[in-house]
Design an enzyme around this catalytic site. Structure first.
Site, short mmCIF file in Angstrom:
data_model
loop_
_atom_site.label_atom_id
_atom_site.label_comp_id
_atom_site.label_asym_id
_atom_site.label_seq_id
_atom_site.Cartn_x
_atom_site.Cartn_y
_atom_site.Cartn_z
N HIS A 268 0.87 -1.17 0.00
CA HIS A 268 0.00 0.00 0.00
C HIS A 268 0.92 1.23 0.00
O HIS A 268 2.04 1.17 0.49
CB HIS A 268 -0.85 0.08 1.26
CG HIS A 268 -1.74 -1.09 1.51
ND1 HIS A 268 -1.28 -2.26 2.07
CD2 HIS A 268 -3.07 -1.26 1.30
CE1 HIS A 268 -2.29 -3.11 2.19
NE2 HIS A 268 -3.38 -2.53 1.73
N ASP B 13 2.42 2.07 3.29
CA ASP B 13 3.41 1.13 3.83
C ASP B 13 4.82 1.59 3.54
O ASP B 13 5.71 1.42 4.36
CB ASP B 13 3.24 -0.26 3.20
CG ASP B 13 1.87 -0.86 3.38
OD1 ASP B 13 1.23 -0.56 4.40
OD2 ASP B 13 1.44 -1.62 2.49
#
Length: 439
Positions: free
Chosen positions: A100, A103
């Site tokens: 993501h 992240d």
């Protein structure tokens, strides 16, 4: 950058008799099964969020694992996560990863500053991908963690949130394209509702379709040639999510003319939360031509939430890989370990033990899927069970030659047909499965 895991050597295949905890017992990447190697068929991927960011936090307690990897400042911590990710992939001989946007770089006070942080991290990832020969399986945007998404992202009652989500997806698509991602995933973490007392479901579904269409169009505009995926999940964090299961997603896509733009990223634990088996969801995706990618994990049947455990159930892995083989194998998708070590497994070595267990489990699953196929008894039994549709009345039904009047006339002439039925053979077939698995 010095080694982050100096005590862990490269993990190699040593065979089923090995007792080395840091060795593969069943995953032999260059071994051929059928026409392709295990590496080519399984296409394992590291989940960036659980592996590099998940600290073991739960609703009752703080994190137990150190995922700063020796970093001091916020940005140095996230740079170290990149180095740790590629060291993990290299030592486990994994070719792919998934992430993501939040992240790989932490969110800042503004979208502009957050994008600047991404622009600082992405070149590091890009350089290491080239140096280590690693690939991006798929990227996505985190449209659920920040409080701004408390009412949803595309389905938010606030159009400003819709705009922010679109901007976030735009950047994530650009990064995925830059890094050569083979796919882009939409998981509607908060695209759902708690109560219909305050929900305009029609508007929310319309807006979800609008954002998906905008995203696909923009992705193709910038040259993204990967697959777009929807990842079904029935509940948690919202009580009722719109992407409930494969069937619900198919109905949604067809209702909005999006069925040719998306495939499914099926997760095992999400399937069980929806009251289905993992195999059911994969089969439904396959027979509808939308099989794409897999989030490989498992849930705990005694717990009612998404536990995201590393897969160790060989029986389920065998049934999963049977569906993958029937689908013709992965094209742009793969097996992403959307899984995390348990909260009490907080040491860095546990990361490697977890992946070894998951990779060996799916290697066994692949081996068994080939044995099931070669054995032939299960496929033959199923084919014989439906043999009546190959000729006579059955053939006429399938080809559309009969009318309701024709069928009524046949039934009246034939009388009660219960005597023509045969056993479903479920127990026999389950025993065949056991004999194949343990022979």
């Amino acid at each position: 950058m010095k080694e982050i895991f100096p005590s862990i050597s490269a993990i190699r295949y040593e065979g089923p008799k090995s007792k080395n905890p840091f060795a593969f017992k069943y995953y032999n990447p260059e071994e051929k099964l059928g026409a392709k190697t295990m590496r080519e068929q399984l296409k394992f991927a590291v989940s960036y969020w659980h592996t590099l960011c998940g600290k073991g936090t739960d609703m009752f307690g703080d994190g137990t694992a150190d995922k700063d990897f020796g970093g001091g400042s916020v940005m140095q911590i996230y740079k170290n996560k990149v180095y740790a990710a590629f060291e993990i992939m290299e030592k486990l001989d994994i070719d792919y990863f998934c992430f993501h946007d939040r992240d790989i770089a932490p969110e800042a006070d503004t979208l502009a500053k957050t994008n600047e942080r991404l622009d600082e991290i992405v070149p590091i990832i890009e350089d290491l991908m080239k140096e280590k020969n690693k690939k991006l399986l798929w990227g996505t945007a985190n449209l659920f963690s920040n409080p701004r998404y408390m009412h949803g992202a595309a389905t938010s009652c606030n159009p400003e949130v819709f705009a922010f989500a679109a901007a976030q997806i735009k950047k994530a698509l650009e990064i995925t394209q830059r890094l050569g991602g083979q796919g882009y995933v939409f998981w509607g973490g908060r695209e759902g509702y708690e109560t219909l007392l305050n929900t305009d479901m029609k508007l929310e579904l319309d807006n979800l379709a609008r954002l998906l269409r905008l995203s696909v169009d923009y992705g193709r505009q910038i040259g993204f040639e990967g697959d777009f995926y929807i990842e079904p999940k029935p509940k948690e964090p919202t009580k009722h999510q719109y992407d409930f299961d494969v069937a619900s997603v198919l109905a949604f896509l067809r209702a909005y003319g999006l069925e040719n733009d998306f495939k499914m990223n099926v997760e095992a634990n999400h399937a069980t939360l929806a009251g289905h088996t993992f195999q059911h969801e994969l089969c439904l995706a396959r027979i509808n031509g939308v099989f794409g990618s897999i989030d490989a994990n498992q849930g705990d049947m005694l717990l009612g939430w998404d536990t995201d455990q590393f897969p160790t159930n060989v029986y389920e892995a065998a049934l999963c890989m049977t569906e993958v083989l029937k689908a013709g194998g992965f094209t742009k998708g793969g097996l992403n370990f959307d899984a995390k070590a348990r909260r009490g497994s907080f040491e860095h070595a546990d990361i490697f033990h977890s992946y070894i267990a998951g990779m060996d489990t799916f290697a066994l699953g692949l081996r068994l899927a080939y044995k099931i196929k070669e054995d032939g008894r299960i496929d033959d039994f199923t084919a014989n069970r439906y043999a009546g549709y190959k000729s006579g009345l059955g053939s006429d039904i399938v080809s559309g030659k009969v009318t309701m009047e024709d069928l009524e006339a046949y039934a009246l002439e034939k009388g009660d047909v219960i005597s023509t039925l045969k056993s479903s053979g479920q127990e026999y077939l389950e025993n065949v499965m056991n004999s194949i698995m343990f022979s």
